[in-house]
Scaffold this active site. Structure first.
Site, PDB file in Angstrom:
ATOM      1  N   ASP A  48      -9.021  -5.812  -4.816  1.00 42.48           N
ATOM      2  CA  ASP A  48      -8.658  -4.652  -4.003  1.00 42.48           C
ATOM      3  C   ASP A  48      -9.498  -3.443  -4.415  1.00 42.48           C
ATOM      4  OD1 ASP A  48      -7.436  -2.641  -2.568  1.00 42.48           O
ATOM      5  OD2 ASP A  48      -5.397  -3.186  -3.134  1.00 42.48           O
ATOM      6  N   SER A  71       0.847  -1.187   0.000  1.00 43.69           N
ATOM      7  CA  SER A  71       0.000   0.000   0.000  1.00 43.69           C
ATOM      8  C   SER A  71       0.890   1.248   0.000  1.00 43.69           C
ATOM      9  CB  SER A  71      -0.945  -0.032   1.200  1.00 43.69           C
ATOM     10  OG  SER A  71      -1.962   0.927   1.068  1.00 43.69           O
ATOM     11  N   HIS A 101      -7.199  -5.993  -0.457  1.00 40.96           N
ATOM     12  CA  HIS A 101      -6.030  -5.141  -0.256  1.00 40.96           C
ATOM     13  C   HIS A 101      -4.974  -5.769   0.654  1.00 40.96           C
ATOM     14  CE1 HIS A 101      -3.813  -1.430  -0.338  1.00 40.96           C
ATOM     15  NE2 HIS A 101      -3.910  -1.257   0.963  1.00 40.96           N
TER      16      HIS A 101
END
Length: 681
Positions: free
Chosen positions: A625, A537, A656
């Protein structure tokens, strides 16, 4: 790789405690503490939930008198919690051995609620509103029985609440009367509100909860504590509905005091950073008067950095028996700590032992405190303490922290606190930041490879609690450097607010400065020729930046669902405000960024330095995601290929976090293999 696989299987075999509850035992003077734990099984691709019951006795402290292994439940893995699950209740007195009602409610932690009334005759729950199936335009028959659904509406888009909640759109509160078996839907809750986190009012006169605001459209709420919401009260007697907290604020985790005279909850600003330092507030139930119990902390002082953390901060049971004291969890620097608040004087005290280990309170009931205790390399144990009105707590170890067997004996965790930060912008900068280093035992002149691991968020934090990935790296012979760069939680709100507008610069420099600190120290046997990058991320954002900004420093990089181009992410994510905020701009719902805004977003993104990337890059992406669009990873992969950079991409049917039991194992094995191959090349 077979040895690495064995190590991973052993590391994931340790249970992780998820919840605890305390009740009086059938034997006078004894108390029953039940702790639920979860184990991920990558071979069978499922999770195993088990419970352990400790028999306690109150003396001058807590004394352990027995231990029982409880039930075991197996669940298949899923990429997100299903929109509903079935709960069956049995009343053997009235209906023999048959279930007398079945209800469906959300399993997700954000909206899911299932609570008994105080007299235990009614059950309230949150469920996804049922929509009638719409027939085709060409269906000549009738709609579903009693349905008023229009034809041709079967493909109408239902906006969801984003990552992990793609099947959650419109929630409702229902109440089951167990005397009459009747179900009441609280249909007078405004359509603009999506209820969650419910509880019964002290006299069972109605339901309180958190109402998320849908206007003008839904934004992702998972991992986001900045969404517009209010505490509501829905009366059952007159179908009244009113708000108990202020407008234009974000609230969560409502809890009643034992007497029911106070309702406490966490509160913070709407908009801005997605995770912030919170205020602890209360409302007098009789008068509705709002008051602040713990104010927002801008600058960390002593052992308190404000109410913050990326987990539940208020245990479901968080008050002493007399209601005079409240406990909550919060992150200070790099560890979870337990704090106790005197509700009369508002004096705040840290009641965790003075250790670097993380202490996280799972429950405080009947004046018994229960905490899970762990550090990065040792799975959690359970400790308990008896609250007797003074701060000299005696923590009783109910189950020891286990030594993670694959991790080499003598490995340690070092807290690198108050590292000096480089001055980049000249003003408005925090002076220092923190990091954690896992060290392998010294052995003569041997030096170890190191993995630089920045966290995501970016307003999150690494704490000294058990991490299977950190343990896996250490077990495979790597030191691991986890960086809480400026902008992380755990240092006060000023630290959080220092990063927006400076991403790609300040956070990147902090990661590199932390690495230089380790390399310059003779205390850490790290091989500067064997440095690696790993993150997901926003952590992946930083890894890609570091690979481009310092192309001759690292040997290889692995990124999970990375943000690679903020400019192209804003229109495809469930949190479109994120890109504007982190690039230092004001977010206005529905407004497109102009060319100058897009330029700024591009310039602070990793794609702006991709021409300098030389090292092999492994990419791991979840095709489900909703937070960071998979296109961010695919486009970056194609860009690397076109530049002749060695790269490989693995995609998974996951979201995610990439935390399905089978996916997590596959990911970490590929990462270990990628780093190993890079060392040999």
């Amino acid at each position: 790789m077979e040895e690495s696989a064995k190590k991973y299987l052993k590391i994931t075999s340790y249970p992780s405690s998820t919840s605890a509850w305390i009740r009086p035992s059938a034997i006078d003077g004894q108390w029953s503490l039940t702790v639920a734990s979860e184990v991920r099984n990558p071979i069978e691709e499922r999770k195993i939930t088990q419970s352990t019951t400790f028999i306690l006795r109150k003396t001058e402290s807590i004394r352990l008198e027995g231990r029982l292994q409880g039930s075991v439940r197996v669940t298949n893995e899923c990429s997100e919690c299903p929109p509903s699950f079935c709960v069956q209740a049995h009343d053997f007195g009235r209906h023999s051995d048959t279930a007398w009602f079945t209800l469906f409610c959300n399993r997700n932690k954000t909206f899911g609620s299932l609570v008994w009334s105080h007299n235990e005759r009614k059950l309230a729950y949150v469920a996804e509103e049922k929509f009638c199936k719409s027939p085709s335009f060409f269906n000549q028959g009738a709609s579903e029985s009693g349905s008023q659904a229009k034809k041709g509406e079967g493909n109408a888009w239902r906006e969801s609440w984003g990552e992990l909640l793609t099947k959650t759109s419109a929630t409702v509160v229902s109440v089951i009367d167990t005397d009459t078996d009747e179900v009441l839907i609280l249909d007078w809750i405004p359509e603009s509100d999506s209820p969650s986190q419910i509880a019964w009012a002290p006299d069972d006169s109605g339901i309180i909860g958190v109402a998320y605001k849908k206007h003008p459209f839904r934004l992702g709420v998972v991992y986001c504590t900045n969404r517009a919401s209010q505490i509501f009260f829905a009366s059952l007697s007159d179908k009244g509905y009113r708000y108990l907290s202020h407008e234009n604020r974000s609230v969560r985790e409502p809890r009643f005091s034992p007497s029911g005279d106070k309702l406490i909850f966490l509160e913070c600003e709407v908009g801005g950073p997605h995770a912030q330092t919170s205020t602890l507030a209360s409302v007098e139930w009789s008068s509705g008067k709002w008051s602040c119990l713990v104010p927002l902390v801008y600058e960390s002082s002593g052992d308190f950095s404000g109410v913050n953390g990326n987990a539940t901060l208020l245990p479901l049971e968080c008050f002493s028996s007399d209601g005079h004291y409240l406990v909550f969890n919060s992150v200070h620097q790099c560890a979870w700590k337990i704090f106790l608040l005197d509700m009369v004087t508002l004096k705040l005290s840290c009641i965790s032992p003075e250790l670097d280990d993380s202490y996280y309170c799972m429950g405080f009931n009947y004046d018994i405190l229960v905490a899970k205790v762990s550090n990065l390399l040792n799975p959690n144990g359970i400790s308990a303490a008896l609250w007797q009105g003074h701060l000299d707590l005696k923590w009783e170890v109910l189950s020891e922290m286990r030594r993670c067997e694959p991790v080499p004996t003598g490995s340690s965790v070092r807290m690198l606190l108050s590292l000096p930060a480089s001055s980049i912008f000249g003003k408005g900068e925090e002076k220092n930041f923190h990091a954690i280093l896992t060290c392998l035992p010294k052995s003569g002149s041997m030096k170890y490879p190191l993995v630089l691991f920045p966290h995501g968020g970016p307003h999150s934090v690494f704490t000294n609690e058990f991490s299977s990935h950190v343990a896996m790296f250490t077990a495979c012979g790597y030191a691991v450097l986890l960086v809480n760069y400026r902008g992380s939680l755990g240092t006060g709100e000023a630290g959080v607010r220092s990063l927006p507008g400076r991403v790609g610069v300040q956070d990147v420099k902090d990661c590199y400065d932390a690495l230089l600190h380790v390399l310059k120290s003779e205390d850490f046997p790290v091989d500067k020729e064997k440095l690696f990058l790993y993150g997901g991320s926003h952590g992946g954002f930083l890894v890609a930046h570091l690979a481009g900004q310092y192309p001759n420093t690292f040997r290889a990089a692995c990124v999970r669902n990375p943000v690679t181009n903020i400019a192209t992410m804003t229109d495809a994510t469930d949190i479109p405000d994120w890109g504007f905020v982190e690039a230092g701009m004001l977010y206005e719902p529905g407004k497109y960024g102009d060319p100058e805004m897009m330029k700024v977003m591009f310039q602070c993104s990793p794609v702006s330095v991709i021409d300098h990337v030389k090292i092999p890059v492994l990419l791991l992406v979840g095709d489900e995601d909703s937070r960071v669009p998979p296109s961010q990873t695919y486009s970056y992969h194609r860009a690397l290929l076109s530049r002749g950079v060695k790269t490989k991409l693995y995609n998974y049917p996951d979201n995610h976090a990439l935390m399905k039991p089978s996916v997590d194992g596959d990911v970490i094995m590929h990462v270990i293999g990628w780093f190993h191959d890079a060392m040999l090349s």
